[in-house]
Design a protein around this motif. Structure first.
Motif, mmCIF file in Angstrom:
data_model
loop_
_atom_site.group_PDB
_atom_site.id
_atom_site.type_symbol
_atom_site.label_atom_id
_atom_site.label_comp_id
_atom_site.label_asym_id
_atom_site.label_seq_id
_atom_site.Cartn_x
_atom_site.Cartn_y
_atom_site.Cartn_z
ATOM 1 N N LEU A 145 0.823 -1.207 0.000
ATOM 2 C CA LEU A 145 0.000 0.000 0.000
ATOM 3 C C LEU A 145 0.853 1.252 0.000
ATOM 4 N N MET A 146 1.928 1.241 0.795
ATOM 5 C CA MET A 146 2.802 2.413 0.841
ATOM 6 C C MET A 146 3.453 2.643 -0.514
ATOM 7 N N TYR A 147 3.964 1.578 -1.132
ATOM 8 C CA TYR A 147 4.596 1.701 -2.441
ATOM 9 C C TYR A 147 3.606 2.198 -3.496
ATOM 10 N N SER A 148 2.390 1.627 -3.482
ATOM 11 C CA SER A 148 1.412 1.993 -4.502
ATOM 12 C C SER A 148 0.990 3.452 -4.371
ATOM 13 N N ARG A 149 0.864 3.939 -3.162
ATOM 14 C CA ARG A 149 0.483 5.338 -2.970
ATOM 15 C C ARG A 149 1.592 6.280 -3.421
ATOM 16 N N LEU A 150 2.830 5.893 -3.156
ATOM 17 C CA LEU A 150 3.952 6.700 -3.649
ATOM 18 C C LEU A 150 3.998 6.709 -5.169
ATOM 19 N N ILE A 151 3.771 5.537 -5.779
ATOM 20 C CA ILE A 151 3.779 5.447 -7.247
ATOM 21 C C ILE A 151 2.654 6.279 -7.837
ATOM 22 N N CYS A 152 1.461 6.199 -7.248
ATOM 23 C CA CYS A 152 0.325 6.990 -7.749
ATOM 24 C C CYS A 152 0.603 8.482 -7.626
ATOM 25 N N SER A 153 1.197 8.892 -6.519
ATOM 26 C CA SER A 153 1.539 10.308 -6.352
ATOM 27 C C SER A 153 2.527 10.751 -7.430
ATOM 28 N N ALA A 154 3.516 9.898 -7.702
ATOM 29 C CA ALA A 154 4.494 10.221 -8.749
ATOM 30 C C ALA A 154 3.834 10.302 -10.122
ATOM 31 N N VAL A 155 2.888 9.402 -10.391
ATOM 32 C CA VAL A 155 2.172 9.419 -11.676
ATOM 33 C C VAL A 155 1.386 10.712 -11.842
ATOM 34 N N TRP A 156 0.682 11.142 -10.794
ATOM 35 C CA TRP A 156 -0.102 12.384 -10.878
ATOM 36 C C TRP A 156 0.802 13.596 -11.083
ATOM 37 N N VAL A 157 1.934 13.642 -10.369
ATOM 38 C CA VAL A 157 2.877 14.760 -10.545
ATOM 39 C C VAL A 157 3.428 14.762 -11.968
ATOM 40 N N PHE A 158 3.776 13.584 -12.468
ATOM 41 C CA PHE A 158 4.302 13.468 -13.831
ATOM 42 C C PHE A 158 3.253 13.888 -14.856
ATOM 43 N N ALA A 159 1.996 13.489 -14.637
ATOM 44 C CA ALA A 159 0.914 13.864 -15.556
ATOM 45 C C ALA A 159 0.695 15.367 -15.578
ATOM 46 N N VAL A 160 0.735 15.992 -14.409
ATOM 47 C CA VAL A 160 0.578 17.453 -14.348
ATOM 48 C C VAL A 160 1.743 18.144 -15.046
ATOM 49 N N ALA A 161 2.967 17.621 -14.856
ATOM 50 C CA ALA A 161 4.135 18.216 -15.516
ATOM 51 C C ALA A 161 4.021 18.121 -17.032
ATOM 52 N N LEU A 162 3.546 16.981 -17.547
ATOM 53 C CA LEU A 162 3.386 16.825 -18.986
ATOM 54 C C LEU A 162 2.247 17.683 -19.535
ATOM 55 N N THR A 163 1.325 18.088 -18.675
ATOM 56 C CA THR A 163 0.192 18.919 -19.087
ATOM 57 C C THR A 163 0.532 20.406 -19.081
ATOM 58 N N LEU A 164 1.679 20.770 -18.538
ATOM 59 C CA LEU A 164 2.036 22.190 -18.416
ATOM 60 C C LEU A 164 2.009 22.954 -19.749
ATOM 61 N N PRO A 165 2.498 22.372 -20.875
ATOM 62 C CA PRO A 165 2.386 23.117 -22.139
ATOM 63 C C PRO A 165 0.945 23.468 -22.497
ATOM 64 N N THR A 166 0.029 22.522 -22.288
ATOM 65 C CA THR A 166 -1.390 22.799 -22.544
ATOM 66 C C THR A 166 -1.907 23.875 -21.609
ATOM 67 N N LEU A 167 -1.532 23.792 -20.338
ATOM 68 C CA LEU A 167 -1.998 24.765 -19.351
ATOM 69 C C LEU A 167 -1.454 26.161 -19.631
ATOM 70 N N LEU A 168 -0.190 26.252 -20.027
ATOM 71 C CA LEU A 168 0.452 27.554 -20.215
ATOM 72 C C LEU A 168 0.019 28.241 -21.501
ATOM 73 N N TYR A 169 -0.141 27.462 -22.581
ATOM 74 C CA TYR A 169 -0.368 28.066 -23.888
ATOM 75 C C TYR A 169 -1.834 28.097 -24.320
ATOM 76 N N THR A 170 -2.715 27.477 -23.558
ATOM 77 C CA THR A 170 -4.132 27.546 -23.902
ATOM 78 C C THR A 170 -4.673 28.928 -23.553
ATOM 79 N N GLU A 171 -5.322 29.569 -24.511
ATOM 80 C CA GLU A 171 -5.847 30.921 -24.321
ATOM 81 C C GLU A 171 -7.280 31.014 -24.828
#
Length: 362
Positions: A145-171
């Protein structure tokens, strides 16, 4: 003449081809059909993923790594199906919401894409470790459970980082319509420099295809192929059912996402080339259809990964029983209400008593 590089969105109203100005507006019939399809996707996706989340929160709890991954997949899909109706409505009626909503709603699909696909890869990896590497992983899975929660947190952070171009340049901006004195408010990726536009037109779809499709596909194919080989060697009466479920998971993933990614790749490669107006309209139609097929996956995930499990189905039946009990509670007399409450409580206890079954039911 080459296509304009000022916008990334593939559903532009007007653009340039070798024939001059080209109106790329979809016809009303296409809009109506897409509206019905997306409405069905939203309805089933909302119901299925909400039931998964409710089941894990109030009934099943999260006891394995797969449980944690499934819960997070349902959250990712729910974010998308909640955002989808607002995106569709604003696209069809000019963009009525503000700049902040424009950025958030456009980013919702990207976050769902990366987090959902990577979490599905994590599920296949967890099943690989649990079945193929069962003896080696016995000790390390005590902290699952501890490992899976850490992995899920890392996945969400990575997903948000990959979404930054969309977030920054969408107008949110206004565009003058051809031939009429009206303005359409749009929400799209927009760039002030052509160099940035050319770079992002390649980087954003390339990341979507590489991390949102190819990487999860390769992980799933390797893990599930190894699992199938292990199951076929095992003497189990359930192995054929397990193999069919695994094949269904992989086939549905490919059928839903391969057409969109192939179309997206073809469209990206032709962005800086001359193409005719009719060819461009056809590409956009195929892109819209394949994108709708990709959206279907958020409805199928609860069926493929949760409801197909015996243990999960028992908890789901308990939800239905409790809902029936509580509805009767407000219909019948006080005596009937107390009796119904007793039934609900006893049902909950019996449900908790069968928690020793494995969450891997494939």
């Amino acid at each position: 003449m080459e296509f304009s590089t000022s916008d990334y969105d593939y559903s532009q109203t007007t653009d340039y081809t070798d024939e001059g100005l080209c109106n790329l507006d979809p016809n009303p019939m296409e809009v109506t059909i897409q509206t019905y399809i997306h409405s069905i996707i939203c309805a089933f996706g909302l119901i299925g993923n909400a039931l998964v989340i409710v089941t894990y929160i109030f009934y099943k709890r999260t006891k394995t790594m797969t449980d944690v991954y499934l819960f997070n997949v349902a959250v990712a899909d729910l974010i998308f199906v909640v955002a989808l109706p607002f995106i569709i409505y604003n696209e069809q009626h000019s963009w009525l919401m503000g700049p902040a909503a424009c950025k958030m709603l456009r980013s919702a699909y990207s976050i769902n894409l990366y987090s959902g696909m990577l979490l599905l890869a994590c599920i296949s990896g967890d099943r690989y470790v649990a079945i193929v590497q069962a003896r080696r992983s016995f000790g390390t899975r005590s902290h699952a459970l501890m490992y899976s929660r850490l992995i899920c947190s890392a996945v969400w952070v990575f997903a948000v980082a990959l979404t930054l171009p969309t977030l920054l340049y969408t107008e949110r901006f206004e565009e003058q319509n051809l031939g009429v004195d009206t303005v359409t408010v749009m929400c799209q990726l927009s760039f002030s420099k052509n160099e940035t536009a050319k770079l992002m037109k390649v980087v954003v779809p390339s990341l979507q295809m590489a991390i949102g499709f190819l990487l999860p596909l390769l992980v799933m194919v390797f893990c599930y192929a190894s699992i199938v080989c292990t199951l076929l060697r095992a003497q189990s009466s359930q192995r054929h059912k397990a193999v069919r479920v695994i094949l269904a998971v992989v086939v549905v993933f490919i059928v839903c996402h391969l057409p969109y990614n192939v179309t997206l790749l073809n469209h990206t490669l032709s962005l800086f080339k001359q193409r005719s107006c009719e060819a461009e309209k056809m590409k956009l139609q195929v892109l819209a259809i394949s994108k709708s097929i990709a959206y279907l996956h958020c409805c199928l995930n609860p069926i493929l990964y949760a409801f197909i499990g015996v243990k999960f189905r028992s908890h789901f039946r308990q939800i239905m029983l409790d809902l029936w009990c509580f509805s009767k509670k407000y219909i019948y007399t006080a005596r009937s209400s107390r009796a119904t409450s007793d039934i609900c409580i006893s049902g909950r206890v019996s449900s908790d008593g069968c928690n020793n079954m494995s969450s891997f039911t494939a």
